[in-house]
Design a protein around this motif. Structure first.
Motif, PDB file in Angstrom:
ATOM      1  N   MET A   1       0.844  -1.220  -0.002  1.00 44.98           N
ATOM      2  CA  MET A   1      -0.089   0.040   0.039  1.00 44.98           C
ATOM      3  C   MET A   1       1.060   1.281  -0.092  1.00 44.98           C
ATOM      4  O   MET A   1       1.797   1.388   0.896  1.00 44.98           O
ATOM      5  CB  MET A   1      -0.844   0.100   1.235  1.00 44.98           C
ATOM      6  CG  MET A   1      -1.995   1.144   1.343  1.00 44.98           C
ATOM      7  SD  MET A   1      -2.931   0.739   2.447  1.00 44.98           S
ATOM      8  CE  MET A   1      -4.051   1.896   2.310  1.00 44.98           C
ATOM      9  N   THR A   2       0.774   2.131  -0.778  1.00 48.52           N
ATOM     10  CA  THR A   2       1.555   3.600  -0.876  1.00 48.52           C
ATOM     11  C   THR A   2       1.334   4.341   0.100  1.00 48.52           C
ATOM     12  O   THR A   2       0.141   4.236   0.763  1.00 48.52           O
ATOM     13  CB  THR A   2       1.429   4.000  -2.330  1.00 48.52           C
ATOM     14  OG1 THR A   2      -0.115   4.586  -2.304  1.00 48.52           O
ATOM     15  CG2 THR A   2       1.548   3.178  -3.687  1.00 48.52           C
ATOM     16  N   PRO A   3       2.110   5.047   0.590  1.00 52.59           N
ATOM     17  CA  PRO A   3       1.946   5.993   1.801  1.00 52.59           C
ATOM     18  C   PRO A   3       0.871   6.934   1.425  1.00 52.59           C
ATOM     19  O   PRO A   3       0.221   7.282   2.416  1.00 52.59           O
ATOM     20  CB  PRO A   3       3.145   6.769   1.809  1.00 52.59           C
ATOM     21  CG  PRO A   3       4.374   5.804   1.192  1.00 52.59           C
ATOM     22  CD  PRO A   3       3.600   5.037   0.149  1.00 52.59           C
ATOM     23  N   ARG A   4       0.870   7.362   0.270  1.00 48.68           N
ATOM     24  CA  ARG A   4      -0.352   8.339  -0.052  1.00 48.68           C
ATOM     25  C   ARG A   4      -1.611   7.543   0.223  1.00 48.68           C
ATOM     26  O   ARG A   4      -2.609   8.165   0.823  1.00 48.68           O
ATOM     27  CB  ARG A   4      -0.194   8.766  -1.408  1.00 48.68           C
ATOM     28  CG  ARG A   4      -1.088   9.937  -1.758  1.00 48.68           C
ATOM     29  CD  ARG A   4      -0.780  10.814  -2.802  1.00 48.68           C
ATOM     30  NE  ARG A   4      -0.089  10.250  -4.009  1.00 48.68           N
ATOM     31  CZ  ARG A   4      -0.658   9.906  -5.075  1.00 48.68           C
ATOM     32  NH1 ARG A   4      -2.047  10.248  -5.130  1.00 48.68           N
ATOM     33  NH2 ARG A   4       0.188   9.443  -5.954  1.00 48.68           N
ATOM     34  N   ALA A   5      -1.830   6.310  -0.507  1.00 47.96           N
ATOM     35  CA  ALA A   5      -2.978   5.568  -0.393  1.00 47.96           C
ATOM     36  C   ALA A   5      -3.286   5.284   1.248  1.00 47.96           C
ATOM     37  O   ALA A   5      -4.542   5.465   1.622  1.00 47.96           O
ATOM     38  CB  ALA A   5      -2.734   4.321  -0.978  1.00 47.96           C
ATOM     39  N   ARG A   6      -2.183   4.911   2.093  1.00 49.89           N
ATOM     40  CA  ARG A   6      -2.614   4.952   3.548  1.00 49.89           C
ATOM     41  C   ARG A   6      -3.228   6.069   3.987  1.00 49.89           C
ATOM     42  O   ARG A   6      -4.219   5.879   4.914  1.00 49.89           O
ATOM     43  CB  ARG A   6      -1.209   4.544   4.178  1.00 49.89           C
ATOM     44  CG  ARG A   6      -1.507   3.778   5.367  1.00 49.89           C
ATOM     45  CD  ARG A   6       0.047   3.335   6.077  1.00 49.89           C
ATOM     46  NE  ARG A   6       0.600   2.332   5.271  1.00 49.89           N
ATOM     47  CZ  ARG A   6       1.721   2.207   4.767  1.00 49.89           C
ATOM     48  NH1 ARG A   6       2.581   3.235   4.925  1.00 49.89           N
ATOM     49  NH2 ARG A   6       2.185   1.423   4.080  1.00 49.89           N
ATOM     50  N   ARG A   7      -2.528   7.261   3.658  1.00 51.73           N
ATOM     51  CA  ARG A   7      -3.064   8.487   4.367  1.00 51.73           C
ATOM     52  C   ARG A   7      -4.545   8.801   3.869  1.00 51.73           C
ATOM     53  O   ARG A   7      -5.491   9.032   4.501  1.00 51.73           O
ATOM     54  CB  ARG A   7      -2.197   9.548   3.744  1.00 51.73           C
ATOM     55  CG  ARG A   7      -2.146  10.980   4.623  1.00 51.73           C
ATOM     56  CD  ARG A   7      -0.941  11.833   4.611  1.00 51.73           C
ATOM     57  NE  ARG A   7      -0.865  11.984   3.320  1.00 51.73           N
ATOM     58  CZ  ARG A   7       0.369  11.805   2.346  1.00 51.73           C
ATOM     59  NH1 ARG A   7       1.519  11.130   2.789  1.00 51.73           N
ATOM     60  NH2 ARG A   7       0.560  12.271   1.183  1.00 51.73           N
ATOM     61  N   LEU A   8      -4.952   8.555   2.556  1.00 50.10           N
ATOM     62  CA  LEU A   8      -5.999   8.876   1.953  1.00 50.10           C
ATOM     63  C   LEU A   8      -7.051   7.695   2.565  1.00 50.10           C
ATOM     64  O   LEU A   8      -8.145   8.179   3.113  1.00 50.10           O
ATOM     65  CB  LEU A   8      -6.145   8.523   0.402  1.00 50.10           C
ATOM     66  CG  LEU A   8      -5.905   9.777  -0.345  1.00 50.10           C
ATOM     67  CD1 LEU A   8      -5.803   9.095  -1.735  1.00 50.10           C
ATOM     68  CD2 LEU A   8      -7.110  10.823  -0.270  1.00 50.10           C
ATOM     69  N   ALA A   9      -6.870   6.596   2.838  1.00 50.12           N
ATOM     70  CA  ALA A   9      -7.650   5.749   3.553  1.00 50.12           C
ATOM     71  C   ALA A   9      -8.012   6.109   4.943  1.00 50.12           C
ATOM     72  O   ALA A   9      -9.269   6.142   5.163  1.00 50.12           O
ATOM     73  CB  ALA A   9      -7.050   4.284   3.727  1.00 50.12           C
ATOM     74  N   ALA A  10      -7.201   6.684   5.689  1.00 47.74           N
ATOM     75  CA  ALA A  10      -7.319   7.003   6.993  1.00 47.74           C
ATOM     76  C   ALA A  10      -8.201   8.309   7.026  1.00 47.74           C
ATOM     77  O   ALA A  10      -9.218   8.300   7.909  1.00 47.74           O
ATOM     78  CB  ALA A  10      -6.087   7.407   7.697  1.00 47.74           C
ATOM     79  N   GLU A  11      -7.995   9.304   6.052  1.00 52.23           N
ATOM     80  CA  GLU A  11      -8.886  10.505   6.074  1.00 52.23           C
ATOM     81  C   GLU A  11     -10.117  10.174   5.565  1.00 52.23           C
ATOM     82  O   GLU A  11     -11.112  10.876   6.070  1.00 52.23           O
ATOM     83  CB  GLU A  11      -8.303  11.305   5.000  1.00 52.23           C
ATOM     84  CG  GLU A  11      -6.804  12.398   5.512  1.00 52.23           C
ATOM     85  CD  GLU A  11      -6.136  12.905   4.528  1.00 52.23           C
ATOM     86  OE1 GLU A  11      -5.152  13.397   4.782  1.00 52.23           O
ATOM     87  OE2 GLU A  11      -6.452  12.807   3.439  1.00 52.23           O
ATOM     88  N   LEU A  12     -10.650   9.125   4.711  1.00 55.72           N
ATOM     89  CA  LEU A  12     -11.759   8.949   4.194  1.00 55.72           C
ATOM     90  C   LEU A  12     -12.331   7.686   4.916  1.00 55.72           C
ATOM     91  O   LEU A  12     -13.607   7.566   4.508  1.00 55.72           O
ATOM     92  CB  LEU A  12     -11.840   8.495   2.640  1.00 55.72           C
ATOM     93  CG  LEU A  12     -10.853   9.546   1.714  1.00 55.72           C
ATOM     94  CD1 LEU A  12     -10.843   8.865   0.278  1.00 55.72           C
ATOM     95  CD2 LEU A  12     -11.894  10.721   1.694  1.00 55.72           C
TER      96      LEU A  12
END
Lengths: 260, 88
Positions: A1-12
């Protein structure tokens, strides 16, 4: 999982374990999976689109940067004098003068104005000037001033005011979103001193303008305050080199002397 | 007999309305009247010109270039409009 995807998943509020995927989970996977109860913010989508474009640009384009300090002291004074004799609705701002000078310089230096396609530079036959407009609510849009090289300062000012207003209201038309042949990113009055940008592909140049500032310089042997703007060309080294950028910037300076 | 001279509160309302129109994301009503308007409302030069143009249109006040460059706060603008000779 890319870092950006991880961050987005947390935000969303998306549970990565619930994602159906082949290979690595990317930001796109997360965005698509976001449920109606965790709506994807329009600005988030915009941010993701910008990210993808900038990634591509940085990966594929060998960037170089060349800067030149533009002395706008006399120009500012001439603009003020001109504006003083005009009703408010006909006054122009410095940005309009800078855009005219840049469009004209792009006509003088065709190497800077066009696209990198299929392994070669394709020159544009006119200047379609891309502007990077920051939206007040965050995010950016990149409308285009078509045939900018033909505009005098008044037409440029009217076009700019209209385009910026419509950009911020989300009312851009197809014509406004045509591909540009060269772009400008202007920090505005309260930006930093300079901006060395990332080219908007497949263009080959991006002109970064720092905020106008007062500095001390030597003029005719005397120490004196001057108003300057730092202009930085971000160039595609496949299409041209630093000398072309330097020539371009000299041309910008010359055109500024002839304005408004 | 209608008093044609706008009251200061009306002038400030006009200014705040103009800011709201140009920058709808700013809480124009909460801006400090004596603050740095450009900074507080994050108005660039085009925004500021648009705001001043609206104010001039709606109040009939003449706002010369050299004056508007010196405006810092809402109070500055209101003071000028209140003092200005309104062209007939």
């Amino acid at each position: 999982m890319t870092p950006r995807a991880r961050r987005l998943a947390a935000e969303l509020g998306v549970d990565p374990g619930s994602l159906d995927h082949d290979g690595p989970i990317t930001a796109d996977t997360v965005l698509q999976a976001a449920t109606p109860s965790a709506p994807v913010d329009r600005s988030l989508r915009m941010r993701a689109a910008i990210a993808a474009l900038m990634e591509q640009s940085w990966r594929e384009i060998p960037h170089y940067h060349v800067s030149q300090e533009l002395d706008i002291t006399e120009l500012s004074s001439r603009i003020e004098t001109m504006n003083d004799e005009r009703p408010l609705a006909e006054r122009v701002v410095l940005a309009a003068a800078l855009d005219v000078a840049i469009a004209r310089a792009a006509l003088d230096t065709p190497d800077m104005n066009g696209w990198w396609r299929d392994g070669r530079f394709v020159a544009a036959d006119r200047v379609d000037l891309g502007l990077i407009v920051s939206l007040r609510t965050g995010g950016i849009v990149a409308p285009t001033i078509v045939d900018a090289g033909s505009l005098d300062i008044d037409r440029m000012m009217a076009t700019l005011a209209d385009l910026v207003a419509r950009s911020r209201r989300g009312r851009l038309r197809e014509r406004d979103l045509q591909p540009a042949s060269i772009s400008i990113t202007n920090m505005g009055e309260r930006g930093a001193d300079a901006v060395a940008g990332i080219i908007y592909p497949p263009q080959v140049a991006l002109i970064g303008l720092g905020a106008p500032r007062t500095v001390v310089r030597l003029v005719d042997g005397a120490v004196t305050p001057r108003t300057v703007v730092e202009a930085t060309v971000a160039g595609d080294h496949r299409a041209h080199d630093g000398l072309a950028a330097a020539r371009f910037l000299r041309s910008v300076a010359q055109h500024l002397e002839e304005l408004p | 007999m209608i008093d044609p001279t706008p009251r200061r509160t009306d002038i400030v309302d006009t200014i705040v309305d103009a800011i709201e129109e140009v920058a709808p994301d700013v809480e124009a009503r909460s801006l400090p009247a004596d603050g740095d308007l450009r900074l507080d409302a994050d108005l660039d030069s085009m925004d500021f010109l648009a705001v001043i143009t609206l104010i001039a249109e709606r109040t009939g006040a003449d706002i010369p270039e050299r004056v508007y460059g010196q405006f810092r706060s809402i109070d500055d603008i209101a003071d000028h409009v209140a003092d200005a000779r309104h062209p007939t």
